[in-house]
Design a protein around this motif. Structure first.
Motif, PDB file in Angstrom:
ATOM      1  N   SER A   1      48.159  24.843 -26.112  1.00 10.33           N
ATOM      2  CA  SER A   1      48.476  23.767 -27.058  1.00 10.33           C
ATOM      3  C   SER A   1      49.205  24.371 -28.250  1.00 10.33           C
ATOM      4  O   SER A   1      49.149  25.588 -28.487  1.00 10.33           O
ATOM      5  CB  SER A   1      47.193  23.089 -27.549  1.00 10.33           C
ATOM      6  N   LEU A   2      49.879  23.519 -29.001  1.00  9.28           N
ATOM      7  CA  LEU A   2      50.630  23.972 -30.173  1.00  9.28           C
ATOM      8  C   LEU A   2      49.688  24.637 -31.184  1.00  9.28           C
ATOM      9  O   LEU A   2      50.022  25.667 -31.775  1.00  9.28           O
ATOM     10  CB  LEU A   2      51.360  22.770 -30.794  1.00  9.28           C
TER      11      LEU A   2
ATOM     12  N   ALA B   1      57.035  24.188 -31.183  1.00  9.43           N
ATOM     13  CA  ALA B   1      56.959  22.722 -31.238  1.00  9.43           C
ATOM     14  C   ALA B   1      57.861  22.124 -30.165  1.00  9.43           C
ATOM     15  O   ALA B   1      57.498  21.154 -29.492  1.00  9.43           O
ATOM     16  CB  ALA B   1      57.363  22.232 -32.631  1.00  9.43           C
ATOM     17  N   ASP B   2      59.026  22.727 -29.977  1.00 11.95           N
ATOM     18  CA  ASP B   2      59.967  22.257 -28.951  1.00 11.95           C
ATOM     19  C   ASP B   2      59.364  22.449 -27.561  1.00 11.95           C
ATOM     20  O   ASP B   2      59.395  21.547 -26.716  1.00 11.95           O
ATOM     21  CB  ASP B   2      61.272  23.052 -29.094  1.00 11.95           C
TER      22      ASP B   2
ATOM     23  N   THR C   1      59.118  26.429 -34.908  1.00 11.52           N
ATOM     24  CA  THR C   1      60.030  25.388 -34.417  1.00 11.52           C
ATOM     25  C   THR C   1      60.148  25.469 -32.892  1.00 11.52           C
ATOM     26  O   THR C   1      60.107  24.439 -32.195  1.00 11.52           O
ATOM     27  CB  THR C   1      61.439  25.578 -35.051  1.00 11.52           C
TER      28      THR C   1
ATOM     29  N   PHE D   1      56.137  22.811 -26.584  1.00 12.67           N
ATOM     30  CA  PHE D   1      54.997  21.919 -26.312  1.00 12.67           C
ATOM     31  C   PHE D   1      55.402  20.449 -26.418  1.00 12.67           C
ATOM     32  O   PHE D   1      54.712  19.580 -25.894  1.00 12.67           O
ATOM     33  CB  PHE D   1      53.814  22.238 -27.231  1.00 12.67           C
ATOM     34  N   GLY D   2      56.540  20.193 -27.084  1.00 16.81           N
ATOM     35  CA  GLY D   2      57.026  18.818 -27.204  1.00 16.81           C
ATOM     36  C   GLY D   2      57.803  18.360 -25.987  1.00 16.81           C
ATOM     37  O   GLY D   2      58.384  17.280 -26.003  1.00 16.81           O
ATOM     38  N   GLY D   3      57.876  19.188 -24.947  1.00 17.62           N
ATOM     39  CA  GLY D   3      58.540  18.766 -23.714  1.00 17.62           C
ATOM     40  C   GLY D   3      59.965  19.267 -23.595  1.00 17.62           C
ATOM     41  O   GLY D   3      60.670  18.911 -22.649  1.00 17.62           O
ATOM     42  N   GLY D   4      60.412  20.113 -24.518  1.00 20.51           N
ATOM     43  CA  GLY D   4      61.777  20.640 -24.493  1.00 20.51           C
ATOM     44  C   GLY D   4      62.085  21.432 -23.229  1.00 20.51           C
ATOM     45  O   GLY D   4      63.245  21.598 -22.869  1.00 20.51           O
TER      46      GLY D   4
END
Ligand code: AMP
Ligand code: GLY
Length: 424
Positions: free
Chosen positions: A125-126, A167-168, A164, A170-173
């Protein structure tokens, strides 16, 4: 014997070229192939995600060996399906292909088997990842766990950049590949690649190479799939290769076997040659592209019996003969790569192969009989020589004879070794 080769890149053109030379090869089929592969093989349309269709094709054409080029069908378990149907297959099982398919899997295996690699923490997780950063210093190495087409690694210079990137991820990037992220210690040194074939027990060293991952000369700009390579890589001395075999390859093959998922196929180790010795960066479950092109140019042995021995668990006692000469390949890519490449640019090969160079096709297509660019990496222009300097000058002579106005290449593939040869 009839052989089916899966893939469509420069790697697969080099494999097709070599397989075709075998006396054991009756008919060579490739799916989907490309215009270069079509000079060596009959190209067929097959959906490699439809395992039943591939098995049916093998039965219909009495295929005695399937060679899987890229990683995606391996991680998808195609070799398991083919083996279950009794088709000898070169390429690891789904469970064994986790060595490429999951960075966390490989790091845990290294930890258990005492294999030298960068220290790491797996995070899911982030919040966990942010907390883990405190255990590392800049530059931060962040890796999406799963397959990400070579784009899953971020090296962040500052804590802000790392944050940054996390976040990308774990954000699905990075899609499903980023559901887990491995954070690693940064290793200093020169990179080199080492290849070994194995049937799960016996191991056959298959040579070294050095890739050029960055898009620009001087190793600048974003990472690519590889802009050029040469083999052998003298920086990986015989002593270092012996250490790589004893400290990295052998314990990996042994542990995979003991864990109940023996690895068969080619094991491609990306290495960092650190002050403390060679350390594993990552494994790939396939040949490198463009490393395969230079290995195939050096290979004197018949490739078919070697691949068949891997597939059938009969590799013990098999030998491989690689020419001492250097092979060097320069990738010509379409402008825009590794971003969005320009498609449809005209290509004329002219007499570029006249001096003995070999041009492997990657992203090419035929439009009304004319050769055009149809991908990021388009051609791999490959030559041999008594030294890296000689192979380099022959490869660029061939590059300069190719007309590809909407393409570009790096001008100094092999520069590290040429500098060493020049100062020796
Ligand atoms: P990979 O896709 O794992 O091969 O990583 C891409 C590139 O990132 C490698 O070729 C290295 O240049 C770099 N890299 C990956 N892991 C590390 C590390 N732990 N330390 C330094 N560089 C790394
Ligand atoms: N050229 C690097 C790779 O095939 O992964």
């Amino acid at each position: 014997m009839n052989i089916l080769l899966l893939g469509s890149g420069g790697r697969e053109h080099a494999l097709a070229w070599k397989l075709r030379q075998s006396l054991a090869c009756d008919r060579l089929y490739a799916a989907p192939g490309n215009p270069g592969i079509a000079e060596e093989a009959e190209c067929v349309a097959l959906d490699v995600t439809d395992h039943a269709a591939v098995i049916a094709f093998c039965a219909e054409r009495t295929i005695g060996l399937v060679v899987i080029g890229p990683e995606a069908p391996l991680v998808d378990g195609l070799s398991d399906s083919l083996r279950a149907a009794g088709v000898p297959t070169f390429g690891p099982s789904q469970a064994a292909a986790q060595l490429e398919g999951s960075k966390g899997f490989t790091k845990d295996l290294c930890a258990r088997a005492g294999i030298p690699t960068a220290g790491y923490i797996r995070t899911a997780s982030l919040e966990e990842a942010r907390a883990a950063l405190a255990h590392f210093a800049a530059p931060y190495v962040l890796k999406a766990d799963g397959l990400a087409a070579g784009k899953g690694v971020v090296i962040a210079e500052t804590l802000d950049d790392a944050d940054t990137a996390l976040a990308d991820m774990f954000g699905g990037g990075f899609g499903a590949a980023g559901a887990e992220v491995v954070i690693e210690e940064f290793m200093h040194g020169e990179e080199a690649s080492f290849f070994a074939l194995t049937d799960g027990t016996a191991i056959l060293p298959f040579g070294s190479a050095q890739d050029h991952k960055r898009v620009g000369d001087g190793d600048t700009g974003p990472n690519t799939g590889g802009m050029g390579a040469y083999s052998p890589a003298p920086v990986l001395t015989p002593e270092l290769q012996a250490r790589v075999m004893a400290e990295i390859i052998e314990p990996t093959v042994r542990t995979m076997r003991e864990d109940g998922h023996p690895y068969s196929g080619v094991l491609f180790a990306g290495l960092m040659l650190t002050a403390e010795g060679p350390k594993l960066i990552e494994y790939n479950a396939r040949f490198g592209d463009p490393e395969c092109q230079v290995l195939m140019l050096r290979l004197q042995s018949d490739l078919v019996p070697i691949m068949l021995a891997c597939a059938k668990g009969e590799l013990a006692g098999v030998e491989v003969d690689l020419r001492d000469e250097t092979a060097l390949t320069v990738v010509m890519a379409a402008k825009g790569y590794p971003g969005t490449p320009e498609k449809g640019g005209a290509i004329s090969l002219g007499d570029a192969e006249a001096g003995g160079a070999k041009i492997f096709h990657a992203g090419t297509a035929l439009t009304d009989g004319a050769l055009v660019a149809n991908g990021g990496r388009v051609l791999a222009v490959t030559a041999t020589g008594a030294s890296v300097t000689e192979a380099q000058s022959r490869a660029y002579a061939a590059v300069d004879a190719v007309s590809f106005p909407s393409g570009f290449c790096r001008r100094y593939i092999g520069w590290r070794e040429v500098a060493r040869e020049t100062s020796a």
